[in-house]
Each structure stands twice: as structure tokens, then as C-alpha cells.
Scaffold this active site. Sequence first.
Site, mmCIF file in Angstrom:
data_model
loop_
_atom_site.group_PDB
_atom_site.id
_atom_site.type_symbol
_atom_site.label_atom_id
_atom_site.label_comp_id
_atom_site.label_asym_id
_atom_site.label_seq_id
_atom_site.Cartn_x
_atom_site.Cartn_y
_atom_site.Cartn_z
ATOM 1 N N CYS A 160 0.835 -1.205 0.000
ATOM 2 C CA CYS A 160 0.000 0.000 0.000
ATOM 3 C C CYS A 160 0.871 1.257 0.000
ATOM 4 O O CYS A 160 2.030 1.230 0.403
ATOM 5 C CB CYS A 160 -0.982 -0.022 1.162
ATOM 6 S SG CYS A 160 -0.262 -0.533 2.686
ATOM 7 N N ASN B 274 1.869 -9.756 -4.439
ATOM 8 C CA ASN B 274 0.700 -8.912 -4.602
ATOM 9 C C ASN B 274 0.561 -8.623 -6.110
ATOM 10 O O ASN B 274 1.263 -9.226 -6.922
ATOM 11 C CB ASN B 274 0.866 -7.627 -3.777
ATOM 12 C CG ASN B 274 -0.470 -7.126 -3.268
ATOM 13 O OD1 ASN B 274 -1.409 -6.972 -4.052
ATOM 14 N ND2 ASN B 274 -0.568 -6.865 -1.988
#
Length: 319
Positions: free
Chosen positions: A138, A202
Site C-alpha cells: 500500500c 501482490n
Amino acid sequence: MKHAMQVRIKNITMKSPLMTASGTSGHANEIEILEKSGRILSSLGAFVTKGVTLEPKEGNREFRIAETRTGILNSIGLQNEGVKYFIQQEIHRLLNFDLPVFVNISADSIEGFGDLAAYLSDHDSAQIITGLEINVSCPNIKKGGTAFGTDPELVERIVGTVKGRIDSRMLVITKLTPNVTDITIPARAAIQGGTDVLSMINTVRGMAIDIQTRKPLLGNIIGGLSGPAIKPVGLFMVYDCFRRIPECRSGEVPIIGIGGISRWQDVVEYILAGATAVGIGTSWFVNPDVFREIHQGVQAYLSRAKCMISELIGKAHDL
Ligand SMILES: Cc1cc2nc3c(=O)[nH]c(=O)nc-3n(C[C@H](O)[C@H](O)[C@H](O)COP(=O)(O)O)c2cc1C
């Protein structure tokens, strides 16, 4: 062979190496729907929740999903109701699953990760949470929005901070971003910070353009690519960490392989590359039976090969 599918992630025994990939099965709701038709739980070894943040998040502007020929781009933006809601309304439902539960956590600062981890640890009175999966993909708000996971120093500090603020019974998984040149650098940093487990990968950064409007298709412009297109990338990154990091090779820091798994053969490949367990996401948007089918396929492969899945971990390295 009895228990042929059983694996161990540190002190946790899982009846199967198959896990949900964060963000692709909600907090409990989506799995509950599928379970009504008996489609998934018996195949799963652990449940990984969608990302939780300290405060509620509305997520990104639409569109948030774009199909590609071999996967999808998403830019959900971590939409969720925040950790208080998760603790008050959702966590107890995970008890029904009778599975190890890993809560995926996201924050935009190191302190934010620490506070979120501490909140979860302090409020998990029924000890439902087996561990936390730190999403270092993130954006770091203080550093102009680049992902934390691309900066090894920050990865080490986030992991160290989270470890320092949670109950010692909880495992810490660090989920790595593939958007780096050498995945072993953030992987080693996470180990230095004290991570118990690594998970990878990810999504891979990408975009799509609408040729009618001549504008980027996703509201956020940039999205994350997932699905079959990224399997070779994830597989290589697992292989590379297992090959070059002694703690991975010895099994001290097990790897959860994620990215593009859609068939049982993909799972066997990830295990042979060095993964102990695997996460499956995008492919079950397409096929709600994918967990069951993959479980059956791997089981049949093991019985033909007359071995346990744990005996295959990293076998592709025996040259
Ligand atoms: C719609 C969607 C939402 C996601 N949300 C999260 C998330 O909240 N936290 C996280 O760490 N990864 C998130 N991911 C990444 C997945 O967990 C996984 O790493 C990635 O999709 C690759 O696996 P796959 O190809 O099997 O989907 C998300 C992926 C998708 C497609």
C-alpha cells in the site's frame, strides 16, 4: 495417503496448503455464501481476510476493475469499514469456519501499521486471529504514495513495529510486492524485521485505456494486475527467495506462493519452487469451484506420486 495435503506454517498445522488470497473473498461474507453450497471450506487450509485499515475507507473512484485477456486489473483502494467495525461485527463470524485466520492489514504510515496491529491484538479476546498479513504494497502517504514494499528499510521497520505491538502467539506474514527489481531485497528486510512467514506476490502494476473515450479506464489510472498472466512472475519470485535466502531454504521462514493460480498444476509448481502453502484469488471470481477442483487435482497427483505435499517443497531446486 492420509494427511497427504497437510502442511505446517511455523506452529500452525493446516489440513490443506490452499488459502484464500486477501481481498478476493471479503471478510467472511463471500465465503459464507459459497459455503452454503458446500463448495469451499473442506478444501481450505486457512482463511485470509480482505485488507483492514484503522479508519473506514471508501476506496477509489470507479471503474475499479478492468478485464484483460489473461487476468484483471483492480484499483479497489482498500474499501473497508475500518478495524472497529471488523472487530465488532465481523470477526466472530470467522469462528464458524474452524480454520486458521490471517487478517490482512494496511496503513499509510509505520505508526499506523503499529496502531492497527495493536488494536487487533488487544481486541481479539476470543483468540480468533492466528496471525496478521502485512500488506506492504500500500502507498506510503508521507513519501508521495510509492509503495512501502519497494523500500527495504521501511519494510524492516514496519515488520519490527508490528511484531513489537502484538501478542507473541500471533504470526506475522509479510506480503511482498512484485514491483521491484530484486524481490530478495525486501524479503531479507522483512526477515531482518522479524517476520515469521513471507507471502508473495501482490498485484503487478498496470493500466488500461478506453479507446472510445481515449482516457485511462480505471478511475485511479493505475491498477494491479492479477490472474493467470502473473503466475510466471510469482513462481519465479518464490523460486528466487527459496534459492537465495537461507532462512527460506531451511524452512525457518516459510513462503506462501500467490499469483495467477487457476489449476492444480499451478499449485504443484509453486510448491516445487519452494512455497509451503498457496493463496488463490482471481481465479475463483471466474470459477466458484476452483478450490474444490484444485484440491482434488493435487490430491490425485500426490496419490499417483505416492508422496505427501510437504515432501515436494522446493524440490525443483534439486538439480
Ligand atoms: C479485487 C482484489 C482485491 C485485493 N485486495 C487485496 C488486499 O486488500 N490486500 C492484499 O494484500 N492484497 C489484495 N489483493 C491481491 C491478492 O491478494 C493477490 O495477491 C493477487 O490478486 C494475486 O493473486 P491472484 O492472481 O490469485 O488473484 C487483491 C486482489 C484483487 C484482485
